[in-house]
Design a protein around this motif. Sequence first.
Motif, PDB file in Angstrom:
ATOM      1  N   MET A 289       0.850  -1.110   0.048  1.00  0.00           N
ATOM      2  CA  MET A 289       0.162   0.032  -0.046  1.00  0.00           C
ATOM      3  C   MET A 289       0.838   1.089  -0.087  1.00  0.00           C
ATOM      4  SD  MET A 289      -3.108   1.306   2.619  1.00  0.00           S
ATOM      5  CE  MET A 289      -2.314   0.385   4.115  1.00  0.00           C
ATOM      6  N   LYS A 290       0.350   2.162  -0.720  1.00  0.00           N
ATOM      7  CA  LYS A 290       1.211   3.418  -0.849  1.00  0.00           C
ATOM      8  C   LYS A 290       0.449   4.569  -0.248  1.00  0.00           C
ATOM      9  CE  LYS A 290       3.930   6.250  -3.839  1.00  0.00           C
ATOM     10  NZ  LYS A 290       4.149   6.504  -5.335  1.00  0.00           N
ATOM     11  N   ILE A 291       1.038   4.987   0.979  1.00  0.00           N
ATOM     12  CA  ILE A 291       0.638   6.024   1.678  1.00  0.00           C
ATOM     13  C   ILE A 291       1.088   7.468   1.755  1.00  0.00           C
ATOM     14  CG2 ILE A 291       0.227   6.558   4.133  1.00  0.00           C
ATOM     15  CD1 ILE A 291       0.788   3.382   4.842  1.00  0.00           C
ATOM     16  N   CYS A 292       0.139   8.500   1.620  1.00  0.00           N
ATOM     17  CA  CYS A 292       0.675   9.777   1.454  1.00  0.00           C
ATOM     18  C   CYS A 292       0.490  10.538   2.784  1.00  0.00           C
ATOM     19  CB  CYS A 292       0.167  10.396   0.372  1.00  0.00           C
ATOM     20  SG  CYS A 292       0.320  12.067   0.202  1.00  0.00           S
ATOM     21  N   ILE A 293       1.570  11.087   3.313  1.00  0.00           N
ATOM     22  CA  ILE A 293       1.273  12.124   4.359  1.00  0.00           C
ATOM     23  C   ILE A 293       2.011  13.584   4.025  1.00  0.00           C
ATOM     24  CG2 ILE A 293       2.136  12.478   6.946  1.00  0.00           C
ATOM     25  CD1 ILE A 293       2.709   9.356   6.882  1.00  0.00           C
ATOM     26  N   PRO A 294       1.025  14.498   4.331  1.00  0.00           N
ATOM     27  CA  PRO A 294       1.722  15.941   3.603  1.00  0.00           C
ATOM     28  C   PRO A 294       2.415  16.347   5.020  1.00  0.00           C
ATOM     29  CG  PRO A 294      -0.585  15.862   4.316  1.00  0.00           C
ATOM     30  CD  PRO A 294      -0.098  14.371   4.511  1.00  0.00           C
ATOM     31  N   VAL A 295       3.674  16.952   4.667  1.00  0.00           N
ATOM     32  CA  VAL A 295       4.674  17.225   5.471  1.00  0.00           C
ATOM     33  C   VAL A 295       5.259  18.711   5.243  1.00  0.00           C
ATOM     34  CG1 VAL A 295       5.332  14.936   6.173  1.00  0.00           C
ATOM     35  CG2 VAL A 295       6.561  16.045   4.012  1.00  0.00           C
ATOM     36  N   MET A 296       5.910  19.435   6.136  1.00  0.00           N
ATOM     37  CA  MET A 296       6.295  20.777   6.224  1.00  0.00           C
ATOM     38  C   MET A 296       7.992  20.779   5.743  1.00  0.00           C
ATOM     39  SD  MET A 296       3.659  22.456   6.633  1.00  0.00           S
ATOM     40  CE  MET A 296       4.462  23.994   6.886  1.00  0.00           C
ATOM     41  N   GLU A 297       8.621  19.477   6.054  1.00  0.00           N
ATOM     42  CA  GLU A 297       9.898  19.758   5.915  1.00  0.00           C
ATOM     43  C   GLU A 297      10.612  18.394   5.048  1.00  0.00           C
ATOM     44  OE1 GLU A 297      11.477  20.211   9.648  1.00  0.00           O
ATOM     45  OE2 GLU A 297      10.478  18.632  10.338  1.00  0.00           O
ATOM     46  N   GLU A 298      11.729  18.249   4.556  1.00  0.00           N
ATOM     47  CA  GLU A 298      12.162  17.209   3.895  1.00  0.00           C
ATOM     48  C   GLU A 298      13.349  16.532   4.973  1.00  0.00           C
ATOM     49  OE1 GLU A 298      13.979  15.684  -0.505  1.00  0.00           O
ATOM     50  OE2 GLU A 298      13.232  17.593  -0.167  1.00  0.00           O
ATOM     51  N   ARG A 299      12.926  15.652   5.889  1.00  0.00           N
ATOM     52  CA  ARG A 299      13.821  15.153   6.942  1.00  0.00           C
ATOM     53  C   ARG A 299      13.637  13.683   6.898  1.00  0.00           C
ATOM     54  NH1 ARG A 299      13.779  17.918  12.171  1.00  0.00           N
ATOM     55  NH2 ARG A 299      15.285  16.568  12.668  1.00  0.00           N
ATOM     56  N   GLY A 300      13.157  13.035   5.934  1.00  0.00           N
ATOM     57  CA  GLY A 300      13.022  11.559   6.019  1.00  0.00           C
ATOM     58  C   GLY A 300      11.859  11.329   7.209  1.00  0.00           C
ATOM     59  N   MET A 301      11.876  10.067   7.875  1.00  0.00           N
ATOM     60  CA  MET A 301      10.994   9.846   8.917  1.00  0.00           C
ATOM     61  C   MET A 301      10.595  10.806  10.181  1.00  0.00           C
ATOM     62  SD  MET A 301       9.163   7.139   8.098  1.00  0.00           S
ATOM     63  CE  MET A 301       9.286   5.253   7.414  1.00  0.00           C
ATOM     64  N   ASP A 302      11.850  11.800   9.922  1.00  0.00           N
ATOM     65  CA  ASP A 302      11.566  12.786  11.041  1.00  0.00           C
ATOM     66  C   ASP A 302      10.838  13.915  10.565  1.00  0.00           C
ATOM     67  OD1 ASP A 302      12.821  11.360  13.118  1.00  0.00           O
ATOM     68  OD2 ASP A 302      14.902  11.869  12.409  1.00  0.00           O
ATOM     69  N   SER A 303      10.394  13.846   9.350  1.00  0.00           N
ATOM     70  CA  SER A 303       9.481  15.264   8.623  1.00  0.00           C
ATOM     71  C   SER A 303       8.211  15.344   9.530  1.00  0.00           C
ATOM     72  CB  SER A 303       9.426  14.875   7.557  1.00  0.00           C
ATOM     73  OG  SER A 303      10.480  14.596   6.472  1.00  0.00           O
ATOM     74  N   LYS A 304       8.071  16.620   9.824  1.00  0.00           N
ATOM     75  CA  LYS A 304       6.917  17.041  10.504  1.00  0.00           C
ATOM     76  C   LYS A 304       5.725  17.118   9.722  1.00  0.00           C
ATOM     77  CE  LYS A 304       9.245  19.468  14.293  1.00  0.00           C
ATOM     78  NZ  LYS A 304       8.990  18.413  15.076  1.00  0.00           N
ATOM     79  N   VAL A 305       4.464  16.677  10.389  1.00  0.00           N
ATOM     80  CA  VAL A 305       3.370  16.586   9.458  1.00  0.00           C
ATOM     81  C   VAL A 305       2.770  17.914   9.362  1.00  0.00           C
ATOM     82  CG1 VAL A 305       0.908  15.585   9.618  1.00  0.00           C
ATOM     83  CG2 VAL A 305       2.894  14.138  10.183  1.00  0.00           C
TER      84      VAL A 305
END
Length: 116
Positions: free
Chosen positions: A1-17
């Motif tokens: 399954m491909k999941i999309c999460i909108p984020v504010m920064e490009e820090r991998g898994m540490d990117s803030k939603v």
Amino acid sequence: MKICIPVMEERGMDSKVSEHFGKTPLFAFYDDEVNELEIIKIEGRHSGGRLTPAEILVNSDADLLICANMGSKAINLLRTHGVDVLMGARGTVAETLKMLKMGELTGAADPCNGLH
């Protein structure tokens, strides 16, 4: 399954939603079958583009959107095109994916009222 999460920064898994789906600058796409994360810059209408983030997402191959909250127009557009929507995301991508696994996210029955 491909999941999309909108984020504010490009820090991998540490990117803030991103707290506001309609103004998010980036989408994090997580493929749970191969455990890969890709973050792409989007240019929605709020940043000079032609399409809304929902329209951009419809043109992707995402199966599920997980966001903090969003309006009913975007929810309806995504559902019409077969993209499931869960809300209640907060923190980072990693924290949001953990919330998904724990069953802590809600269906998109209660869209936001724009007061955030």
